[in-house]
Design a protein around this motif. Structure first.
Motif: not given
Length: 658
Positions: A115-116, A301-302, A360-361, A389-392
């Motif tokens: 994705t990045a 991303v935002t 795709m962030g 939440a650690t992967p995010a």
């Protein structure tokens, strides 16, 4: 020549990824068979999974299969397989979780790379590899790392479906999401809205076909997730009761949803507003989770998504384009600041870099946002929730560090937002390290120095000064993020080599004192919650050598009793049973705060010699005085003689036969 150069770049990236994997494996596998395994309630359940088909289908902490566990069976099947193959050892208990943690690093790299790009993927994988919270849980006997790996596998198939326009991958993703539910129920659904948003944003089918695909995916998920609860519901005679609940449905929607995310606080004392994560007990965990870099990733991303949305609106509606032109220019990544001269080539490079990295962030931003919202009012000292939440956090860290040069090469408000976020994050970390330096072993002054340097970089940025003709502000921002990452690595290594000082990731209800709110003494309700948290986690504060000595003392004097001893709680009973292999009878629920054994039945077992000893914490007297009085008046205190600390939390009572 270009082909040779591309091959060398590929080799470098492959070598870097292998180094990251070696680091991840080392941190999760080092001396894994030694040390304190943490709470053992799940391990005790897993150890019975392959002793009979009944205990395989109805996971149970007790060998007789009488009380159904408070979680679905998938984790217990997985961990139980290792126990069945390797025998009941610390390595067998922890190895399956450690392997899941290593696989999570691999999957995160694969998903972020798709994705990045490669550079953000490498940084993200490295961030997850060293993150103290993820490392500590991956070295424990908790369920969360297995939940994480299933969620990342779901993300992989969702991304492939969106990129390759193959609906079959959505069905596979729905199946894996059902497995995540079968591991940890609601925690396994945390990023589900983010997956749905990706499917919606990258829709290629007509609406009718898209809705049909979604309906089939929901059906696949429901069958995968709910076949086991339905079987349990249809066969209630196969077990006596459910841990912490009245039925399997109450276990799912009551204990694991309403109570876990609502009523239970376990001693947490925090603000009930949007700043809870700054002032509450979760602050140490945010502070060591590379949050500043992740926050920069959120900004990138935002604003990129905003820019694309405005561009799309402008192209379809010219009137709106005129109204939005100033806003678009103001927020754009690519607008030159007054007084700067940037070539069109540099501008295009910055635009391509940021757009590619943040395509795709939204997946990671929503994933992280859902965690903050969902866990804000929950048991915030029960930090197992935050592990999901650690992967995010790691993915956004990779994006944030990768795009900092591009953000700063171009002007506009976005550059200032990114810099201010990095500055605020550095100061935040300095405050966190200052509050927890006695636990972390980290020099808080170093983090404070970083914050000061970042402020200096902000001054250079504001006045557009370039010492020696170099963009020093950009270099400072990147260096600050890297140094904070190194500090995080130091914390992880400190926890690794000093396991009894490891409080960031074991349970941590009352291990790290949170800053108290500026108000009077805590209420009686808050005191009760603090005592409850202490009762739940007391067993992890007992040195293994002391506990083993006490259990050997008990075994030599138990005679032919049915149970080795009676414990004050599920967690204590499970831990003792795991260490000894002997049957233990819990008599009190530390979560529901009620007795598990009828008073008359307890009296009968004492008189019949079924219970030779009681192991309990002092907190039990405050929660159930009558039960504690029954224990106290029917036995004598043998705590110090058995080898437990005389002034410790636990008391060992030997039953007096009359």
């Amino acid at each position: 020549m270009k082909a040779i150069g591309d091959r060398l770049v590929c080799y470098r990236h492959t070598g870097a990824f292998m180094l990251v994997m070696v680091l991840a494996a080392f941190l999760r596998l080092y001396d894994l068979g030694q040390g304190h395994p943490g709470l053992a309630i799940y391990t005790s359940i897993s150890s019975h999974a392959y002793k009979s088909f009944h205990n395989w289908l109805y996971p149970n902490m007790f060998a007789d299969g009488s009380i159904l566990a408070d979680k679905p069976p998938l984790f217990f099947w997985y961990q139980g397989l290792f126990i069945a193959l390797l025998g009941p050892s610390n390595l067998a208990f922890r190895l399956p979780v450690a392997l899941a943690g290593i696989c999570s690093v691999i999957l995160l790299y694969i998903v972020v790379r798709r994705t990045a790009g490669t550079t953000p993927a490498l940084i993200a994988a490295a961030a997850l590899a060293i993150m103290p919270l993820d490392v500590n849980y991956a070295r424990s006997t908790f369920i969360e790392p297995v939940t994480t790996v299933t969620l990342l596998l779901t993300a992989y198939f969702v991304v492939r479906a969106a990129q390759e326009k193959r609906e079959g991958f959505y069905y596979v993703a729905a199946f894996v999401l059902g497995l995540a539910w079968m591991v940890k129920l609601w925690q396994g659904l945390l990023p589900a809205p983010a997956f749905a948003m990706i499917a919606f944003m990258y829709r290629w089918q007509p609406w009718a076909a898209f809705i049909r695909t979604g309906a089939i995916g929901v059906g696949v998920f429901l069958v995968t997730a709910f076949w086991w609860p339905v079987v349990v519901w249809l066969t209630p005679s196969a077990y006596d009761s459910v841990m912490h609940a009245d039925s399997v449905w109450d276990m799912i929607f009551g204990w694991n949803l309403r109570e876990r995310f609502g009523d239970l606080e376990y001693g947490a004392r925090h603000r009930q507003d949007i700043l809870w994560f700054v002032t509450g007990p979760m602050a140490p965990y945010f502070g060591v989770s590379l949050f500043p870099a992740a926050a920069v990733g959120v900004v990138a991303v935002t604003v990129t998504l905003w820019h694309k949305a405005v561009a799309k609106i402008s192209s379809s509606k010219p009137v709106i384009a005129l109204r939005e032109s100033r806003v678009r220019a103001y927020l754009s990544f690519y607008t030159d600041e007054p007084g700067t001269q940037t070539s069109s080539h540099d501008r295009k490079d910055a635009e391509d870099s940021i757009s590619r990295v943040t395509e795709m962030g939204i997946l990671w931003v929503l994933w992280l946002g859902l965690a903050v919202v969902a866990f804000g009012g929950a048991s915030i000292r029960l930090i197992t929730y935050w592990v999901a939440a650690t992967p995010a956090v790691a993915a956004l860290t990779g994006i944030g560090i990768a795009v900092v040069p591009s953000l700063f090469r171009r002007g506009g408000l976005t550059r200032w937002l990114a810099y201010l976020v990095a500055l605020a994050g550095s100061i935040y970390c300095a405050l966190v390290y200052g509050r927890t330096s006695h636990v972390l072993g980290v020099n808080a002054g170093l983090a404070a120095a970083i914050a000061i340097v970042v402020i200096a970089g902000g001054i250079l940025l504001y006045f557009q000064w370039r010492p020696f003709g170099k963009n020093v502000a950009t270099a400072i921002a990147v260096t600050a993020l890297v140094v904070l990452t190194l500090i995080t690595s130091a914390i992880t290594l400190n926890n690794l080599f000093n396991p009894r000082d490891d409080t960031l990731g074991r349970i941590g209800f009352d291990m790290i004192p949170a800053r108290q709110l500026p108000r009077s003494e805590p209420s009686e309700r808050e005191r009760e919650l603090q005592r409850q948290g202490g009762m739940i986690t007391a067993i992890v504060r007992v040195e293994l050598e002391e506990l083993d000595a006490a259990m050997e003392y008990v075994r030599q004097r138990r005679g032919d009793s049915r149970y080795l001893l009676a414990s004050d709680s599920y967690n204590t009973g499970a831990f003792v049973s795991m260490r000894t292999g002997d049957p233990v009878l819990p008599v009190y629920s530390e979560y529901r705060l009620d007795s598990l054994v009828d008073r008359a039945e307890l009296k009968r077992m004492i008189e019949d010699g079924d219970i030779p000893f009681f192991l309990t914490v002092n907190y039990l007297e405050e929660f159930d005085y009558l039960l504690y009085a029954r224990i106290y008046h029917s036995s004598r205190d043998m705590t110090a003689r058995a080898g437990l600390p005389a002034e410790g939390e636990y008391r060992l009572f030997e039953v007096i036969r009359r």
